[in-house]
Enzyme design. Sequence first.
Site, PDB file in Angstrom:
ATOM      1  N   GLN A  52      56.269  40.924  44.653  1.00 41.21           N
ATOM      2  CA  GLN A  52      56.670  42.321  44.477  1.00 41.21           C
ATOM      3  C   GLN A  52      55.724  43.242  45.239  1.00 41.21           C
ATOM      4  OE1 GLN A  52      56.350  43.661  40.430  1.00 41.21           O
ATOM      5  NE2 GLN A  52      56.500  45.814  40.987  1.00 41.21           N
ATOM      6  N   THR A  83      63.664  41.460  31.625  1.00 41.66           N
ATOM      7  CA  THR A  83      62.777  42.292  32.426  1.00 41.66           C
ATOM      8  C   THR A  83      63.529  43.552  32.813  1.00 41.66           C
ATOM      9  OG1 THR A  83      61.647  42.435  34.590  1.00 41.66           O
ATOM     10  CG2 THR A  83      63.564  41.026  34.473  1.00 41.66           C
ATOM     11  N   CYS A 196      60.840  49.116  29.122  1.00 38.24           N
ATOM     12  CA  CYS A 196      59.981  47.947  29.279  1.00 38.24           C
ATOM     13  C   CYS A 196      59.854  47.321  27.902  1.00 38.24           C
ATOM     14  CB  CYS A 196      58.613  48.371  29.819  1.00 38.24           C
ATOM     15  SG  CYS A 196      57.451  47.033  30.058  1.00 38.24           S
ATOM     16  N   THR A 197      60.086  46.032  27.810  1.00 37.16           N
ATOM     17  CA  THR A 197      60.055  45.372  26.509  1.00 37.16           C
ATOM     18  C   THR A 197      58.751  45.637  25.781  1.00 37.16           C
ATOM     19  OG1 THR A 197      61.417  43.586  27.404  1.00 37.16           O
ATOM     20  CG2 THR A 197      60.295  43.159  25.328  1.00 37.16           C
ATOM     21  N   GLU A 198      57.651  45.540  26.493  1.00 32.45           N
ATOM     22  CA  GLU A 198      56.350  45.671  25.853  1.00 32.45           C
ATOM     23  C   GLU A 198      56.145  47.050  25.236  1.00 32.45           C
ATOM     24  OE1 GLU A 198      56.150  42.366  28.778  1.00 32.45           O
ATOM     25  OE2 GLU A 198      56.824  44.438  28.905  1.00 32.45           O
TER      26      GLU A 198
END
Length: 229
Positions: A52, A83, A196-198
Amino acid sequence: MQTIGLVGGMSWESSAEYYKLLNTGVEARLGGLHSARTVMASVEFAELTALQAEERWDDVAAIIARAAQGVEAAGADFLMLCTTTFHRVAEQVEAAIEIPVVHLGDVVAEAVKAQGIEKVALIGTTFAMSRTFFTDRIASHGLEVLVPEPEYHDEINAVIYDELVHGKVLDSSRKRAVKLVEHLWEQGAGGVILGCTELELLVKQSDVDVPIFPSTTLHVGAALDRALA
């Protein structure tokens, strides 16, 4: 019950949350000893983040597509990418498999519209906030999408990569994230997407008065609707 395909590892904390929510969701809906039928392939996060950084998106797409093909071969009926950032290559992954991809951006946009909100903000990684691949997908549903000013990007990105992906959930970071959510409300956003999952480990609806849209929770709900239909 259909089999839910997952490509995870971006980060493993995110994948663990997806797995937990899918199984607790099936248990809540069906009761007893029911659990989710899943197939997961987990990629190597450091490898993808290095690609990335070099903007080698074809290589990123190839790695995730191979993982997706393995999930498909193992019997998955549809695919989820665990993601937000790497939804950058979602269309290339979808083109490499025969099963459908449940796109996170579509799921979140429909949830926002269901609450009658027309302008929504997104917080997530610097990449997700500074590029348009995800905000454009949401906007394609007729929504206006705001992102924080660039001076906030490094701060929230550091919380994600230096703390949350390692399982560190700090009160000081929660306070900063809540202030950012409130700032976006003042900028005119009718709600804020936790892209964002976090971030869902850090900020809960009970922390703020602003409507928040936890992208992973919504993604899992859409998958369960499909798998159990």
